[in-house]
Design a protein around this motif. Structure first.
Motif, mmCIF file in Angstrom:
data_model
loop_
_atom_site.group_PDB
_atom_site.id
_atom_site.type_symbol
_atom_site.label_atom_id
_atom_site.label_comp_id
_atom_site.label_asym_id
_atom_site.label_seq_id
_atom_site.Cartn_x
_atom_site.Cartn_y
_atom_site.Cartn_z
ATOM 1 N N ARG A 37 0.827 -1.213 0.000
ATOM 2 C CA ARG A 37 0.000 0.000 0.000
ATOM 3 C C ARG A 37 0.859 1.259 0.000
ATOM 4 O O ARG A 37 0.579 2.210 -0.745
ATOM 5 C CB ARG A 37 -0.938 0.008 1.223
ATOM 6 C CG ARG A 37 -1.929 -1.131 1.254
ATOM 7 C CD ARG A 37 -2.831 -1.040 2.469
ATOM 8 N NE ARG A 37 -3.816 0.014 2.305
ATOM 9 C CZ ARG A 37 -4.600 0.468 3.284
ATOM 10 N NH1 ARG A 37 -4.477 -0.029 4.502
ATOM 11 N NH2 ARG A 37 -5.481 1.420 3.060
ATOM 12 N N ASP A 38 1.900 1.283 0.815
ATOM 13 C CA ASP A 38 2.774 2.454 0.860
ATOM 14 C C ASP A 38 3.530 2.621 -0.455
ATOM 15 O O ASP A 38 3.795 3.744 -0.890
ATOM 16 C CB ASP A 38 3.759 2.343 2.024
ATOM 17 C CG ASP A 38 3.073 2.442 3.376
ATOM 18 O OD1 ASP A 38 1.942 2.968 3.418
ATOM 19 O OD2 ASP A 38 3.660 1.986 4.381
ATOM 20 N N ASP A 41 1.161 4.254 -2.881
ATOM 21 C CA ASP A 41 1.060 5.687 -2.608
ATOM 22 C C ASP A 41 2.265 6.445 -3.171
ATOM 23 O O ASP A 41 2.120 7.550 -3.714
ATOM 24 C CB ASP A 41 0.960 5.927 -1.096
ATOM 25 C CG ASP A 41 -0.407 5.560 -0.528
ATOM 26 O OD1 ASP A 41 -1.390 5.619 -1.292
ATOM 27 O OD2 ASP A 41 -0.486 5.218 0.662
ATOM 28 N N ASN A 57 -2.668 -3.044 -5.187
ATOM 29 C CA ASN A 57 -3.145 -2.731 -3.847
ATOM 30 C C ASN A 57 -3.892 -1.410 -3.943
ATOM 31 O O ASN A 57 -3.814 -0.719 -4.964
ATOM 32 C CB ASN A 57 -2.003 -2.631 -2.832
ATOM 33 C CG ASN A 57 -2.426 -3.040 -1.437
ATOM 34 O OD1 ASN A 57 -3.552 -2.745 -1.003
ATOM 35 N ND2 ASN A 57 -1.542 -3.725 -0.719
ATOM 36 N N ARG A 58 -4.599 -1.051 -2.903
ATOM 37 C CA ARG A 58 -5.353 0.200 -2.903
ATOM 38 C C ARG A 58 -4.633 1.214 -2.033
ATOM 39 O O ARG A 58 -4.425 0.993 -0.839
ATOM 40 C CB ARG A 58 -6.768 -0.019 -2.367
ATOM 41 C CG ARG A 58 -7.573 1.261 -2.282
ATOM 42 C CD ARG A 58 -9.026 0.996 -2.059
ATOM 43 N NE ARG A 58 -9.585 0.325 -3.223
ATOM 44 C CZ ARG A 58 -10.812 -0.187 -3.258
ATOM 45 N NH1 ARG A 58 -11.565 -0.136 -2.184
ATOM 46 N NH2 ARG A 58 -11.270 -0.762 -4.348
ATOM 47 N N GLY A 59 -4.229 2.314 -2.644
ATOM 48 C CA GLY A 59 -3.552 3.373 -1.918
ATOM 49 C C GLY A 59 -4.527 4.332 -1.277
ATOM 50 O O GLY A 59 -5.751 4.160 -1.331
ATOM 51 N N LYS A 60 -3.988 5.372 -0.673
ATOM 52 C CA LYS A 60 -4.823 6.361 -0.001
ATOM 53 C C LYS A 60 -5.534 7.273 -0.993
ATOM 54 O O LYS A 60 -6.588 7.837 -0.688
ATOM 55 C CB LYS A 60 -3.973 7.194 0.955
ATOM 56 C CG LYS A 60 -3.379 6.395 2.109
ATOM 57 C CD LYS A 60 -2.491 7.260 2.992
ATOM 58 C CE LYS A 60 -1.867 6.451 4.119
ATOM 59 N NZ LYS A 60 -0.926 7.277 4.938
ATOM 60 N N SER A 71 -7.231 -4.746 -6.189
ATOM 61 C CA SER A 71 -6.822 -5.380 -4.940
ATOM 62 C C SER A 71 -7.943 -6.249 -4.412
ATOM 63 O O SER A 71 -9.080 -6.183 -4.892
ATOM 64 C CB SER A 71 -6.456 -4.319 -3.891
ATOM 65 O OG SER A 71 -7.609 -3.604 -3.491
ATOM 66 N N ALA A 73 -9.207 -5.889 -1.345
ATOM 67 C CA ALA A 73 -9.214 -5.053 -0.154
ATOM 68 C C ALA A 73 -10.336 -5.452 0.803
ATOM 69 O O ALA A 73 -11.426 -5.831 0.373
ATOM 70 C CB ALA A 73 -9.376 -3.579 -0.548
ATOM 71 N N ASN A 267 -10.476 2.420 -9.829
ATOM 72 C CA ASN A 267 -10.300 1.175 -9.096
ATOM 73 C C ASN A 267 -11.107 0.064 -9.759
ATOM 74 O O ASN A 267 -12.280 0.254 -10.102
ATOM 75 C CB ASN A 267 -10.763 1.327 -7.641
ATOM 76 C CG ASN A 267 -9.812 2.182 -6.827
ATOM 77 O OD1 ASN A 267 -8.607 1.956 -6.851
ATOM 78 N ND2 ASN A 267 -10.336 3.163 -6.121
#
Length: 306
Positions: A37-38, A41, A57-60, A71, A73, A267
Motif C-alpha cells: 500500500r505504501d 502511494d 493494492n489500494r492506496g490512499k 486489490s 481489499a 479502481n
C-alpha cells in the motif's frame, strides 16, 4: 508471448519509485505493481506517470488518469456483504469483526454502505482470536435479520453456537473472504453450515482460459488451497491488462475472481460468486442470488460504477 521483465522494489516506498523509473527506461508499455500500500502511494504520488500502471493494492488516493488499481481489499468485502444483505431486504444487522486491521476495515466499510442503503447496524462486536462469551452483546442488539461475520473460520466456529443461543441463529449470516482461512476439517466446519461468503468465480463455476481450480492445484503448488485465491488474483491482473477496455467500457469482464468493473476513480472492483457451507463442505450457493451493485452505487473513495 509478451516479454515480462520483473523488477524488485524491494518492498519499500523508497524502492518503488526507482523501480518504476527503471521499467520506463527499459521501454515497457504497461507496468503491473507494486504490491504494498505504501509503495502504491509513492508511485501514484508522482506528478506524471508516462507509462500506465495497474497497482496491485489500494492506496490512499485514487490512481492517476490512465492508470488503475486492483486489490482484494477488506473494504470491498464489507461493501459486497452490505449489498448482498440489502439485496435480500435485510435491514437490521449485527456486525461481528476480528480486532485486527482487516476486520476493522471490513466492518467500517460495511457500516458506511449498509446505512447508505437504508439499513441499520444495531450492534458491533470486536473479538480477539480466542472468542469470549458475547451472549450479552448479542442479546443487546435486539431483533436482527442479518449478521456480518468479518472473521476467520476458527472464530466463526466458536461464534455460531453463541449466535444460536442468543436467538439470532436464524438470521441471514454473511461472512467475508476470510471465512475460509482455517477450514478443511469437515466435522469441525459443520458449525459454519448456512453461512454465505464471497468466493472466486474460478472456484465456483470455472473461467475460460484456466483449468478447474482442483486441477490447477494438482499441477501448481502456488494454486493449492488458500493460495488459490492469490493465484486467481494474479490471473485477473493479466486479464485486466489484456482487456482493460472491457472492464472500463463494455459492461464488465467475467474474470477469475468475479465480474470486474472499473469505477470512476480508477479502481477495479468485482461482483463475486457466492458460496455457502453445507455439511461442513463449501459449496456453490444454489440459493445465493447474483447480487451486484445497485444503480449508482459508490465504493470507497466515492466513485460510481460505470
Amino acid at each position: 508471448r509478451p516479454d515480462i521483465p520483473s523488477i524488485d522494489t524491494p518492498g519499500t516506498p523508497p524502492g518503488a519509485v526507482p523501480a518504476y523509473d527503471k521499467a520506463v527506461v527499459a521501454g515497457v508499455d504497461f507496468i503491473v505493481g507494486p504490491l504494498g500500500r505504501d509503495e502504491v502511494d509513492a508511485v501514484f504520488g508522482r506528478t506524471e506517470l508516462p507509462v500506465p500502471v495497474l497497482a496491485l493494492n489500494r492506496g490512499k488516493s485514487s490512481p492517476p488518469s490512465g492508470s488503475a488499481g486492483f486489490s482484494l481489499a477488506p473494504e470491498d468485502d464489507g461493501i459486497i456483504a452490505a449489498e448482498y444483505l440489502r439485496g435480500r431486504e435485510r435491514s437490521k444487522v449485527l456486525v461481528v469483526h476480528s480486532n485486527d486491521d482487516n476486520g476493522r476495515r471490513t466492518a467500517a466499510a460495511f457500516r458506511e454502505r449498509f446505512t447508505q442503503r437504508g439499513g441499520q447496524v444495531l450492534g458491533t462486536i470486536g473479538i480477539n482470536d480466542t472468542v469470549g462469551d458475547i451472549g450479552a452483546e448479542d442479546r443487546a442488539a435486539g431483533a436482527v435479520d442479518g449478521v456480518l461475520l468479518a472473521v476467520k473460520a476458527p472464530q466463526a466456529r466458536q461464534l455460531a453456537p453463541q449466535l444460536a443461543l442468543a436467538g439470532v441463529g436464524g438470521a441471514t449470516r454473511v461472512g467475508t473472504s476470510q471465512l475460509t482461512v482455517g477450514t478443511g476439517k469437515q466435522e469441525e466446519d459443520m458449525a459454519l453450515d448456512g453461512i454465505v461468503y464471497p468466493n472466486e468465480a474460478w472456484n465456483v463455476r470455472g473461467v475460460p482460459g484456466l483449468p478447474a481450480a482442483g486441477t490447477a492445484g494438482q499441477i501448481l503448488p502456488t494454486a493449492r488451497g488458500a493460495a488459490g485465491r492469490l493465484f486467481a488474483f494474479g490471473f485477473v491482473a493479466w486479464e485486466i491488462t489484456a482487456y482493460l477496455h472491457k472492464v472500463a467500457n463494455e459492461g464488465g469482464l467475467a474474470g477469475a475472481t468475479g465480474t470486474l468493473f472499473l469505477d470512476s476513480n480508477g479502481n477495479v472492483l468485482r461482483v463475486p460468486a457466492w458460496s455457502t457451507f453445507s455439511g461442513g463442505r463449501p459449496l456453490p450457493g444454489a440459493n445465493c442470488p447474483a447480487v451486484g451493485l445497485h444503480p449508482g452505487a459508490t465504493w470507497p473513495g466515492g466513485g460510481k460504477r460505470r
